[in-house]
Write an enzyme that holds these catalytic residues in place. Structure first.
Site: not given
Ligand code: ACO
Length: 328
Positions: A122, A255, A285
């Site tokens: 990520c 993020h 996500n």
């Protein structure tokens, strides 16, 4: 006459999503058919996610990344042939090799450009931007595509409700170019490999078979605690490098893992909630794609304006984290 130092700026942004959005209610219904219990209420309360985009089986990471790259090129006003560096951040490549960057280069028709992937989960996009920025500042490259492209739906265990409701597929991209003033003001990257087990996909291919667990596994609470602490420290680090304060941040683009992590980070930094760009509610996500997807959305809807100060932050498996502070 001394040569002026080279700086790097964002010339254009782009993004792409699969065509199908899947709401929490629809996902919960599908999971119930396998005996996996979840609900719209639980997912929204714990994560802020309302829906995610899930790719159809024939869509590849390279195709989605290429679509985002094309939009970034259009926004910058460049042809693919003008790009001399392609960096792709992904943990869900189409192939073991060649890199997704090479596959995208071929689709774009950007032959000759250097092309490679970075694997920082990520945090991949902030890693990719930092690497491309450094290569541009050497003077060896002038225009780079940095792409975050992910198909996390391919590594989810749909019987594990603690992970499968959290992720989605997507891609985002920026064109970076050499400039005579920044642009990128400061960036810092970090990792702590001793925390590898709290978020990992441990399997590998060996002798024609998958060895080990091919699915994403996560200790959600351990990730949550680490994420908030490192994001705060990392923000202060790049602000210190640039000689700036949190009050000078116009937009925070962290993020997109969970609205609670983002809210906690903003609170710790003293950044107002309406200065945080949030897309996790609609995208889930999307790992390395989440920051460039959010940046592109905020640029296109007019929130992020030229001259404003933007803080991009990544955190994820590895454990990895990092920040890029820039003047858009
Ligand atoms: N639906 C319904 N119930 C669920 C679900 C679900 N999808 N998942 C877990 N539960 C249950 C658990 O079984 C547990 O039940 P129990 O109390 O009967 O044992 C209960 O909900 C609470 O579970 P917790 O894991 O304690 O829930 P928590 O409040 O920690 O929320 C979450 C879980 C959302 C994963 C949270 O820990 C989190 O946000 N962590 C950060 C990690 C993250 O966002 N990761 C994304 C990838 S990492 C990254 O990108 C940086």
């Amino acid at each position: 006459m001394t040569a002026r130092p080279i700086c790097t700026r964002i010339a254009g942004t782009g993004s792409a999503l699969p065509s199908r959005a899947v709401s929490n209610a629809e996902l919960a219904q599908k999971l119930a058919q396998r005996g996996v219990e979840t609900s719209d209420e639980w997912i929204i309360a714990r994560t802020g996610i309302r829906q995610r985009y899930l790719a159809e089986p024939e869509l590849s990471t390279a195709e989605l990344g290429m679509r985002a790259a094309r939009r970034a090129l259009e926004a910058a006003g460049y042809d693919a042939g003008m790009i001399d560096l392609i960096v792709v951040a992904t943990s869900t490549p189409d192939q073991v090799f060649p890199s997704t960057a090479c596959l995208i280069q071929a689709r774009l028709g950007a032959g000759g450009a250097a092309a490679f992937d970075v694997q920082a989960v990520c945090s991949g996009f902030v890693y990719g931007v930092t690497v491309a920025d450094a290569l541009i500042r050497t003077g060896n490259h002038r225009r780079a595509l940095v792409i975050g492209a992910e198909m996390f739906s391919r590594i989810l265990d749909w019987n594990d409700r603690t992970t499968c409701v959290l992720f989605g597929d997507g891609a985002g991209a920026v064109v970076l170019e050499a400039a005579d003033k920044p642009g990128i003001l400061a960036s810092r990257l970090h990792a702590d490999g001793s925390q590898a087990s709290i978020l990992c996909t441990a399997g590998r291919i060996s002798e024609g078979a998958v060895v080990g667990d091919p699915f994403l596994r996560m200790d959600g609470q351990a990730v949550f605690k680490l994420a908030v602490n490192v994001l705060d420290a990392s923000a202060r680090e790049v602000l210190g490098d640039a000689g700036m304060t949190t009050a000078q941040i116009d937009w925070l683009i962290p993020h997109q893992a969970n609205v609670r992590i983002m809210a906690a980070t903003a609170r710790k930094l003293g950044v107002k909630e309406d200065q945080v760009i949030i897309t996790v509610d609609r995208h889930g996500n999307t790992s390395a794609a989440s920051v460039p997807l959010a940046l592109d959305e905020a640029v296109r809807d007019g929130r992020v304006q030229r001259g404003q100060v933007v803080l991009l932050q990544g955190v994820g498996g590895g454990f990895t984290w990092g920040s890029v502070l820039l003047r858009y």
